[in-house]
Design an enzyme around this catalytic site. Structure first.
Site, PDB file in Angstrom:
ATOM      1  CB  SER A 169       4.721  -1.374  -3.540  1.00  0.00           C
ATOM      2  OG  SER A 169       3.399  -1.805  -3.365  1.00  0.00           O
ATOM      3  CG  HIS A 373       2.277   1.802  -0.086  1.00  0.00           C
ATOM      4  ND1 HIS A 373       2.856   0.678   0.461  1.00  0.00           N
ATOM      5  CD2 HIS A 373       2.220   1.573  -1.427  1.00  0.00           C
ATOM      6  CE1 HIS A 373       3.134  -0.195  -0.488  1.00  0.00           C
ATOM      7  NE2 HIS A 373       2.761   0.322  -1.644  1.00  0.00           N
TER       8      HIS A 373
END
Length: 399
Positions: A169, A373
């Site tokens: 990320s 995610h």
């Protein structure tokens, strides 16, 4: 329930401020990453490094285990965490699931970085975290200063010429900043493995950023006016609540799940919910509000560019009214991109846009419609669907 979760999440800093008088007995010591490493039966170390702009960063290291003792001949890998996270993320799961422990088992010298402003990197040689000037950074400075400082320290300690880099990320955001702005550091990397890289963001379905993005610059101004420069790290009350509320047996665990899904994506088919009480002891690990605002700007513009200070600020900083774009054509080393279709923060189409902008990249889609995610670090099958291939590709580079 989702609305309640959003309200509780947003009000958590206020709640914390109102209960600072709570007895310290409510709080218990949380093991730091080195202690987590040693509790798992591995050999851990803690290092500190000073950046060019004088931030003091902490790195945690797994040098080996009894079965795989330390050696100066081991290949080296640096793991970089995401937004509001820390190095602990890589060692919270079972050793059979954790990427950090798997790498150590495969004979790697494993380093885990902490970027400025998180719970393990809150020192500066001139400022304290109470000073306004301490928080004048976004993920741009992490790419320009933090990662280069980590790489130089690791190479100095290991006497290696190059290392591998794995990022999740925001860690990937900072990598692409570094590779664009300081391309010479690519000579010190073998390859980069990016998990759910948050680079192009215009299609993000993340609920928090959808609220933030339309007023990103106003929020930046507001935080300057009221002196709120930090998104507070997890503290005593949050740690206590996380342990009780997020437990598998708790009736309130759906609140924890909804907060996670606001960030990660809907569905808990692969997320390891038994980790929720543990995760709450370490996350959110702290960040500057500028990091969040910078992502909001990325969503608004659809560009991967430097921080927008407004018309006058940009003229002063950059000599033009718009911030410059990062030049991804500078990223020459092999880059491996891992993404999923159920990622609410990093959209698959945005990931394809990143891939198309890179000269030397490969893409790998996680073949599960439920993978989110945060599953890249805490998913039940991340080791099978992601980590095994990373290890295989690293071995190919080594050979």
């Amino acid at each position: 329930m989702l609305r309640i979760s959003v309200i509780l999440w947003c009000l958590s800093p206020v709640i914390l401020g109102a209960v600072q008088h709570l007895d310290v007995a409510l709080y218990y010591k949380v093991p730091n990453p080195q202690e987590l490493i040693e509790q798992a039966g591995y050999i851990g170390e803690t290092h500190e490094v000073v950046t060019e702009d004088r931030y003091v960063l902490q790195l945690h290291r797994i040098t080996g285990s009894k079965e795989n003792p330390p050696s100066d001949k081991k290949p080296v890998v640096l793991l970089l965490h995401g937004l509001l996270d820390s190095s602990a993320t890589w060692v919270l799961t079972d050793p059979g699931k954790s990427l950090a422990f798997q790498l150590a088992n495969w004979g790697y010298d494993v380093w885990m970085g902490n970027v400025r402003g998180n719970r393990y990197s809150r020192r500066h040689l001139d400022f304290t975290v109470s000073d306004h000037d301490y928080w004048l950074f976004s993920w741009h400075e992490m790419g320009v200063y933090d990662i280069p400082a980590m790489i130089d320290h690791i190479l100095d300690q290991t006497r290696q010429e190059k290392i591998f880099l794995v990022s999740h990320s925001q860690g990937s955001t900072a990598f692409f900043v570094m590779a664009s702005e300081r391309p010479e550091y690519q000579k010190k990397l073998v390859a980069s493995f990016t998990l759910a890289p948050a680079v192009f963001m215009s299609r993000s379905r993340n609920a928090f950023f959808q609220i933030l993005a339309p007023c990103a610059n106003d929020i930046g101004l507001l935080t300057e006016l009221i002196g709120m420069y930090e998104f507070k790290p997890s503290d005593k009350l949050i740690q206590m609540l996380a342990k009780e509320v997020c437990d598998d047996d708790s009736l309130l665990q759906p609140i924890c799940k909804n907060i996670v899904f606001l960030i990660a994506g809907l569905g808990d088919k692969d997320f390891n919910t038994t980790l929720l009480p543990v995760i709450g002891q370490y996350d959110p690990a702290g960040a500057s509000t500028r990091q969040l605002v910078h992502y909001g700007q990325s969503i608004n513009t659809g560009k991967f560019r430097q921080y927008d200070y407004g018309l006058l600020g940009n003229l002063k900083k950059y000599g033009k009214i718009h911030p410059p774009d990062y030049d991804l054509a500078n990223v020459k080393i092999p880059v491996y991109i891992y993404y999923s279709t159920n990622d609410a923060l990093v959209n698959a189409q945005d990931t394809h846009e990143l891939y198309n902008a890179l000269p030397n990249a490969q893409m790998f889609l996680v073949m599960s419609k439920y993978f989110t995610h945060l599953d890249f670090v805490w998913g039940k099958h991340a080791n099978v669907w992601v980590y095994n291939q990373i290890l295989s590709l690293m071995d190919r580079h080594r050979n």
